[in-house]
Design an enzyme around this catalytic site. Structure first.
Site, PDB file in Angstrom:
ATOM      1  N   ASP A 275      37.243  44.374  44.562  1.00 57.38           N
ATOM      2  CA  ASP A 275      38.296  43.472  44.142  1.00 57.38           C
ATOM      3  C   ASP A 275      37.906  42.963  42.751  1.00 57.38           C
ATOM      4  OD1 ASP A 275      40.481  41.881  43.963  1.00 57.38           O
ATOM      5  OD2 ASP A 275      40.128  40.763  45.818  1.00 57.38           O
TER       6      ASP A 275
HETATM    7  C1  BGC Z   1      43.179  39.985  44.383  1.00 53.32           C
HETATM    8  C2  BGC Z   1      43.519  41.410  44.774  1.00 53.32           C
HETATM    9  C3  BGC Z   1      44.290  42.073  43.649  1.00 53.32           C
HETATM   10  C4  BGC Z   1      43.476  42.003  42.384  1.00 53.32           C
HETATM   11  C5  BGC Z   1      44.153  42.665  41.202  1.00 53.32           C
HETATM   12  C6  BGC Z   1      42.540  39.897  43.012  1.00 53.32           C
HETATM   13  O1  BGC Z   1      42.479  38.581  42.576  1.00 53.32           O
HETATM   14  O2  BGC Z   1      42.333  39.425  45.344  1.00 53.32           O
HETATM   15  O3  BGC Z   1      44.253  41.420  45.969  1.00 53.32           O
HETATM   16  O4  BGC Z   1      44.615  43.386  44.000  1.00 53.32           O
HETATM   17  O5  BGC Z   1      43.244  40.642  42.062  1.00 53.32           O
HETATM   18  O6  BGC Z   1      45.205  41.914  40.749  1.00 53.32           O
END
Ligand code: BGC
Length: 786
Positions: A275
């Site tokens: 993530d």
């Molecule tokens: C989130 C993810 C997301 C990623 C990209 C993160 O803050 O937890 O779910 O896919 O950002 O935007």
């Protein structure tokens, strides 16, 4: 882009069953050749993404790749001289998230805002979820993205998790099957998905640095199970590891999680990414098999390079990860030269979201108030949200949609008359409240410019409900045939919900009480509509209105979808995929959940782990007793049980039968529509293990479900539900094995967790499947037992 003929081999392939004109050219990558040409530094760049504007990375590379699809969350690292393009990774669950407009470009790039994950799961209709996935995937492909960062299927451990709206259920079978259907639909477009957040991302508070302490059994049976089901059934192109630690190790640094369980035990062959800014030590993440670090930080690059030089990280491990990213690039539409149109079929997708949203709404109560039928023409509409409908949650799960149909517009589109006086009063009230919110945000941005962007990303609280005098209400009631009150809730990434958000506010309570009182005196009925992303308190007020419909956050066609249900055009057939507790504290996990704590927002993961209970670490003391597994096993009363939902018609279950062949079981049941409205019914199959209490097993567990087709009055359908031997196993920590206890099992054919229609019994053979003894908790916990 210059492609090197040496490394990229164009293969002319014939797809089975195609005519010669359907020949497709498939480009392939010679991985060994690429690896031979890359320096250690090239490899370290390739595995860490390009960085993020304003946060990390090389701005020249970011600029070049971000412009591929503006607003996408990230890309892989391009190796231009080798003909390896950057492939585009974009959020998120409720539709594609990219910028709707671009500088110097008059075209728009709006995406369809589909219903939130919770609503999709509430349909219990995997075919429908697959159709939604198919439509989302078409937008991914036609807008030039390669991988959709979805679905999100963490378990709804507690009603207050801020991202529950993106998630599917408190039950891993519902979560896993729904995710599998979504992935299959998206990937039918030859674009990828990223199943997330692997694993145990069950709270937003201190999400970058919190340690989820979980027994091996609860991990296996509850928190990993949904991923296991979805990954085995649908082969997502990528898996996204979660931010949190699990039993002391960051998910993205855990070889036990990423290699031993995911790849060795489950046979996963795709690519694993972090993530955004997840995990800390790049070299360890590489060693652990977390192939790609997104969006990448300088420290991770340094750690990888230094790690290889010092021998802490074997270069072979790095090469393995590079190869897995190359596999992903190779499959991508961008590498295959797909000419995207920037013109997905938004009109067709509006119809898909409208219909799917209506199917996931849950009718909670109905004292002959719904459907409206012919008798209702004039509707008095109360509640701010009726006029300002919430399509979905905030953060990366939000979608840049072109419009949202409010309930007001939905009613008008459906041919109903709404009180103009009320409309004007509300519109003025809401506009004023929004101006005040904007002004407060600007003020805050001036005081704290660094966090201005972040604040815009967070949910803004809705204003208190507008209230009316008894005289005003009496006049309104005279003119209307029925009243509809909408209660709204907005939640999102970074923040868990507060207890006050679970409970009704004083103004909401007063609005419901007064409207019900006045309308009932005038002989008129009241419907309450819930435009929410997570469970709220209902037990204290649900006796007041005549009907309650949970519309969830139903995407951009929300108002139309709701009116399709209110009017009776579509009979509700959604059921809850989570338990609605009487009080928030009734959920056992509330003893170990950050309640109204500081969220500790830490965009770039710069914080360190501390020692504050439920913030820095959370003990999952409820163990496997999550949701109905707890309420049912410990006889705790609920407001609405798991699996609950009414219809405009009634159903009769008959001829239930079970047959067991070796370890697997097949249950059949006939469902007949015995009412006078058409409708669909969800059938739930729970299993009670022999000697469950003594063996510390839940009273029952959902093992399969099925939904009828649309049944006309009098029509029947026989459903078949299958359970494999493995599905009956529970995890034995002492033996490190999945064990099916031999003996007599009960197969409960049910309309909800508390509405069992038939109890069947059959003897099942025992079996044991060895697993690895990994992810052990590092501390003793006071685990709940039956
Ligand atoms: C989130 C993810 C997301 C990623 C990209 C993160 O803050 O937890 O779910 O896919 O950002 O935007």
């Amino acid at each position: 882009m210059k492609k090197s003929a040496l490394l990229i081999v164009a293969v002319v392939a014939m797809t089975v069953g195609c005519t010669s004109t359907d020949q497709v050219t498939k480009n392939t990558i010679d991985q060994q050749e690429v690896l031979n040409k890359l320096s250690l530094e090239d490899k370290a760049h390739f595995v860490i993404g390009i960085g993020m504007e304003g946060f990390s990375g090389d701005n020249a590379v970011i600029g070049a790749t971000r412009s591929l699809v503006p607003g996408a969350a990230g890309t892989t690292y391009p190796l231009d001289s080798l003909g390896i393009p950057a492939v585009v990774l974009a959020d998120g669950p409720a539709g594609l998230r990219i910028d709707a407009t671009r500088d110097g470009d008059s075209a728009t790039y709006y995406c369809t805002h589909f219903p939130i994950g919770t609503l999709l799961a509430s349909t219990w209709n995997t075919e429908l979820v697959e159709q939604v996935g198919l439509a989302i995937g078409e937008e991914v492909k036609e807008y030039g993205a390669d991988v959709l960062l979805a679905p999100a299927l963490n378990i709804m451990r507690n009603p207050l998790c801020g991202r529950n709206f993106e998630y599917y259920s408190e039950d891993p079978v519902v979560a896993g099957k729904t995710a599998a259907a979504y992935i299959k639909g998206v990937q039918k477009n030859d674009v990828g998905t990223s199943i997330k957040h692997f694993a145990a991302n069950n709270q937003e508070t201190n999400r970058m640095n919190t340690d989820a302490r979980i027994s091996q059994r609860a991990l296996r049976e509850i928190y990993l199970k949904g991923f296991e089901i979805a990954i085995k059934e649908s082969k997502p192109w990528t898996v996204m590891t979660s931010y949190n630690y699990i039993n002391g190790t960051y998910s993205s640094e855990s070889k036990d999680l990423v290699e031993t369980i995911l790849r060795d035990e489950w046979g996963y062959e795709g690519t694993v990414m972090t993530d955004w800014f997840g995990g800390k030590d790049g070299a360890i993440q590489m060693w652990a098999g977390n192939d790609m670090l997104q969006p990448g930080k300088a420290e991770q690059f340094d750690s990888i390079v230094a790690g290889v030089k010092s021998g802490k990280l074997a270069e072979a491990d790095l090469d393995r990860n590079v190869a897995r990213i190359l596999n992903l690039v190779e499959k991508s539409p961008r590498f295959q030269g797909y000419q995207y149109s920037n013109k997905p079929d938004l009109k067709a997708h509006a119809a898909v979201t409208r219909q799917s949203a209506a199917e996931g709404m849950v009718l909670m109560k109905n004292s002959e108030a719904l459907p409206f039928g012919e008798k209702i023409k004039n509707v008095a509409l109360y509640g701010n949200t009726s006029y300002d409908f919430i399509a979905g949650g905030t953060g990366s799960g939000n979608v840049n949609h072109a419009y949202v149909v409010s309930l007001l517009d939905g009613l008008k589109n459906g041919g109903y008359t709404v009180s103009e006086e009320l409309k004007t009063a509300y519109e003025t009230y809401i506009a004023d409240a929004k101006k005040a919110i904007e002004a407060a945000l600007e003020e805050q941005a001036k005081k704290d410019p660094k966090n201005a962007m972040l604040v815009k990303f967070l949910p803004q609280p809705l204003p208190a409900e507008k209230l009316f005098s008894a005289d005003e209400l009496t006049k309104q009631a005279e003119a209307a045939d029925i009243a509809v009150i909408t209660l709204g809730r907005l939640s999102g990434e970074f923040l868990d919900r507060k207890v006050a958000d679970f409970n009704l506010s004083a103004s909401e309570r007063q609005l419901i009480t007064q409207v019900c009182d006045v309308y009932h005196k005038a002989g008129k009925q009241v419907v309450v509509l819930l435009n929410i992303g997570g469970v709220i308190e209902t037990a204290s007020w649900r006796d007041l209105p005549d009907a309650i419909l949970c519309a969830w956050q139903a995407g951009q066609e929300g108002g139309n979808s709701v009116v399709d249900v209110l009017s009776g055009k579509q009979s509700p057939s959604g059921k809850f995929t989570m338990t609605w507790p009487v009080k928030f504290t009734d959920a056992y996990s509330s003893r170990n959940f950050p309640i109204d704590e500081d969220p500790r927002i830490d965009m770039m993961n710069q914080g360190q782990k501390g020692n504050v209970r439920n913030v820095d670490y959370t003990d999952y003391e409820e163990d496997i007793y999550v949701g109905y597994r707890y309420f049912d096993s410990f006889d705790v009363p609920v407001a609405y049980p798991f699996g609950y939902g009414l219809s405009y018609t009634s159903f009769e279950y008959s001829d239930a039968a079970v047959s067991v062949d070796g370890g697997s079981a097949t249950v059949t049941v006939t469902v007949k529509n015995t009412g006078d409205h058409e409708g669909k019914e969800v059938v739930e199959l729970y299993v009670a293990a022999p000697d469950a209490k003594a063996q510390n097993k839940p009273a029952k567990e959902l093992k399969a479900f099925a939904k009828t087709k649309l049944l006309k009055p009098g029509e029947s359908e026989t459903l078949t539900l299958k359970i494999n031997a493995d599905d009956l196993a529970s995890f034995d920590e002492t033996a490190s094995a999945w064990v099916v206890a031999e003996g007599e099992y009960q197969f409960l054919v049910a309309a909800s967790a508390q509405d069992i229609k038939a109890t069947l019994t059959a003897t099942v053979k025992g079996q044991q499947t060895k697993a690895h003894d990994v992810l052990r908790p590092q501390t003793n916990m006071n685990l709940l037992k039956r």
